[in-house]
Design a protein around this motif. Structure first.
Motif, PDB file in Angstrom:
ATOM      1  N   ARG A  15     -39.082  41.291  40.041  1.00  0.00           N
ATOM      2  CA  ARG A  15     -39.838  40.056  40.157  1.00  0.00           C
ATOM      3  C   ARG A  15     -41.333  40.242  39.869  1.00  0.00           C
ATOM      4  NH1 ARG A  15     -37.142  36.713  45.261  1.00  0.00           N
ATOM      5  NH2 ARG A  15     -34.981  36.895  44.534  1.00  0.00           N
TER       6      ARG A  15
ATOM      7  N   TYR B 209     -41.367  32.260  45.101  1.00  0.00           N
ATOM      8  CA  TYR B 209     -41.095  33.599  44.585  1.00  0.00           C
ATOM      9  C   TYR B 209     -42.400  34.384  44.505  1.00  0.00           C
ATOM     10  CZ  TYR B 209     -36.501  31.854  43.339  1.00  0.00           C
ATOM     11  OH  TYR B 209     -35.231  31.319  43.400  1.00  0.00           O
TER      12      TYR B 209
ATOM     13  N   TYR C  41     -44.659  37.422  43.064  1.00  0.00           N
ATOM     14  CA  TYR C  41     -44.667  38.151  41.791  1.00  0.00           C
ATOM     15  C   TYR C  41     -45.859  39.108  41.713  1.00  0.00           C
ATOM     16  CZ  TYR C  41     -48.448  35.447  39.602  1.00  0.00           C
ATOM     17  OH  TYR C  41     -49.674  34.916  39.289  1.00  0.00           O
TER      18      TYR C  41
ATOM     19  N   VAL D  78     -39.597  35.878  36.274  1.00  0.00           N
ATOM     20  CA  VAL D  78     -39.402  34.949  37.393  1.00  0.00           C
ATOM     21  C   VAL D  78     -39.203  33.525  36.878  1.00  0.00           C
ATOM     22  CG1 VAL D  78     -40.467  33.924  39.442  1.00  0.00           C
ATOM     23  CG2 VAL D  78     -40.727  36.376  38.996  1.00  0.00           C
TER      24      VAL D  78
END
Length: 298
Positions: free
Chosen positions: A135, A124, A126, A141
């Motif tokens: 995010r 992910y 960020y 997250v």
């Protein structure tokens, strides 16, 4: 001017020194990367590493470190006080000199793609590298942590940016991003009541209506039988460290509790120390040019 990027990976092992050394050695052995600092916390069961180098060297060192992390850490057995979503939990890239934030975002994407594909880990992006506004905040997250991600990842809104759409049971997930320098700062209280630390954290953090560039949570430090306010100051130039310290002291007094110490995790920008010294010593004529070492380094 040298082109330098800083990387501050956090991984989920703070008790086994042999494993920590194996992981940190990956940076030491990467040409062009320089290890600046690393520290481990047994209660958090977490280590924080700081290294620097050319964009190419930092990218290589981070992938080398990831390999050692996934070889040596099993999230199925991990317990600790600090929130975490994976063996390699968070990897921020910070522009230092001769490098733009946009270049750090590109590095985050390349490293994220490599980790996702090579190690079969959901990735992910960020902060500045986030693929959407929802995010940007690391806390958002990581919400649910490792255990909660097995369900969270099934939500279409939480499809990974890179890697598989299911949690790697051993390695978990990872957040990779680009950001400005951050200060990891913990304040210790003379109580073992973690509820008090958590109440203070909720008041001082931005999400609770507190200081704009502060994230915080209350934790229990078991080996010292002590409550702690664990803090990230994400932009010290806009929220000074001394303001955070004074606000925690003020809120602690509501519960008859005192601050008994604080600690910096990893490295801290010199500017944050200058701000704090200027405030507490009430300098009327202070300039960084008056600092001996500053003049010597020139």
């Amino acid at each position: 001017m040298a082109r330098l990027v800083e990387c501050i990976p956090n991984f989920s092992e703070g008790r086994n020194k042999e494993v920590v050394e194996k992981i940190v050695d990956a940076v030491r052995k990467t040409e062009g990367a320089k290890l600046l600092d690393y520290s481990s916390d047994a209660s958090h069961n977490r280590s924080v590493v700081t290294f620097i180098g050319t964009p190419e060297a930092v990218e290589e060192a981070m992938v080398n470190m990831a390999e050692k992390v996934y070889e040596n850490i099993d999230m199925r057995n991990h317990k600790g006080e600090h929130p975490r979503m994976g063996a390699l939990d968070v990897v921020p890239f910070v522009p230092i000199t001769g490098v733009t934030m946009e270049e750090c975002i590109e590095i985050a994407n390349r490293v994220g793609k490599t980790i996702g594909e090579k190690f079969n880990i959901p990735v992910y992006l960020y902060e500045k590298a986030a693929s959407n506004k929802g995010r940007e905040n690391l806390a958002t997250v990581r919400k649910g942590q490792y255990e909660g991600f097995f369900e969270k990842i099934k939500d279409a809104d939480w499809k990974p940016d890179y890697g598989p759409c299911e949690v790697n049971e051993k390695g978990g997930c990872v957040a990779i991003g680009a950001r400005v320098p951050l200060i990891a700062y913990n304040i210790n209280l003379d109580t073992d009541n973690v509820e008090i630390a958590d109440k203070i954290a909720k008041v001082i953090r931005h999400l609770g209506g507190g200081l704009r560039y502060v994230k915080a949570l209350g934790v229990k430090i078991e080996d010292r039988n002590m409550a702690q306010v664990s803090i990230n100051v994400v932009d010290y130039q806009k929220t000074a460290l001394y303001r955070v310290f004074e606000m925690v002291k003020m809120e602690a007094r509501r519960y008859g509790v005192n601050v008994i110490g604080s600690e910096v995790i990893g490295l801290i920008p010199m500017g944050a120390i200058f701000q704090t010294a200027e405030y507490y010593l009430q300098f009327e004529n202070f300039s960084t040019e008056q600092v001996l070492e500053t003049r010597i380094w020139e």
